[in-house]
Design a protein around this motif. Structure first.
Motif, short mmCIF file in Angstrom:
data_model
loop_
_atom_site.label_atom_id
_atom_site.label_comp_id
_atom_site.label_asym_id
_atom_site.label_seq_id
_atom_site.Cartn_x
_atom_site.Cartn_y
_atom_site.Cartn_z
N PHE A 187 0.83 -1.20 0.00
CA PHE A 187 0.00 0.00 0.00
C PHE A 187 0.87 1.26 0.00
O PHE A 187 0.65 2.18 -0.79
CB PHE A 187 -0.94 0.02 1.20
N ALA A 188 1.86 1.31 0.90
CA ALA A 188 2.72 2.49 0.99
C ALA A 188 3.49 2.72 -0.30
O ALA A 188 3.59 3.85 -0.78
CB ALA A 188 3.69 2.34 2.17
N ALA A 189 4.04 1.65 -0.88
CA ALA A 189 4.82 1.78 -2.11
C ALA A 189 3.96 2.31 -3.25
O ALA A 189 4.39 3.17 -4.03
CB ALA A 189 5.44 0.43 -2.49
N GLU A 190 2.74 1.83 -3.34
CA GLU A 190 1.85 2.29 -4.41
C GLU A 190 1.32 3.69 -4.13
O GLU A 190 1.27 4.54 -5.03
CB GLU A 190 0.70 1.29 -4.60
N TYR A 191 0.95 3.97 -2.91
CA TYR A 191 0.40 5.27 -2.55
C TYR A 191 1.44 6.38 -2.73
O TYR A 191 1.13 7.46 -3.21
CB TYR A 191 -0.10 5.24 -1.10
N LEU A 192 2.68 6.09 -2.33
CA LEU A 192 3.76 7.08 -2.42
C LEU A 192 4.47 7.06 -3.78
O LEU A 192 5.36 7.86 -4.01
CB LEU A 192 4.78 6.84 -1.31
N HIS A 193 4.11 6.12 -4.65
CA HIS A 193 4.75 5.96 -5.96
C HIS A 193 6.27 5.80 -5.80
O HIS A 193 7.06 6.49 -6.44
CB HIS A 193 4.43 7.14 -6.88
#
Length: 146
Positions: free
Chosen positions: A44-50
């Motif tokens: 989630f964090a990797a995708e949300y923060l790109h």
């Protein structure tokens, strides 16, 4: 064995030719063992923060708690974390780092972040942590550098 020294950061040519800094996530934890909750939060964090790159960093010797004697050893935690990083299937890269496992003594977040900032001085670092560590944030050793 996975090794921090063998991490494959993007080449400086890659970032300088395009004129932007990389977004690098650093997700630390005991990962004893790493589980679906860790993986879900990381994804989630990797995708949300790109994020362009995500390092999963198993703690060597946590200062806030003792590692369970019946739990996995450092080598196994690193191997499990590496397998979890591969399973994330992110648009950016993800891998395990042995940075804290190679450090003698207690593993402090500040030391890890300073080492990563030294390694990636022009990039943007994002520190990720689990709820258990967030709730203990007042106990964390920090400095003005962070």
């Amino acid at each position: 064995m996975l090794s921090y020294d063998k991490c494959r950061p993007f080449s400086r040519d890659f970032t300088e030719k395009r004129g932007w800094a990389l977004k690098i996530g650093i997700y630390g934890g005991t990962f004893n063992p790493i589980h679906l909750g860790h993986m879900s939060a990381a994804k989630f964090a990797a995708e949300y923060l790109h994020l362009d790159k995500l390092y999963l960093v198993p703690t060597g010797q946590p200062p806030h708690k003792a590692l369970a004697e019946t739990g996995a050893g450092a080598h196994h935690r690193l191997e499990m974390t590496g397998l979890a990083a591969e399973a994330l299937e992110l648009s950016g890269e993800a891998e395990a780092s042995d940075l804290e496992l190679r450090r003698m003594g207690k593993s402090y977040t500040l030391d890890t972040l300073q080492a990563m900032k030294k390694r990636f001085p022009k990039d943007h670092l994002y520190f990720l942590m689990g709820t258990d560590m967030f709730l203990r944030s007042e106990e964390r050793r920090v400095g003005k550098e962070c």
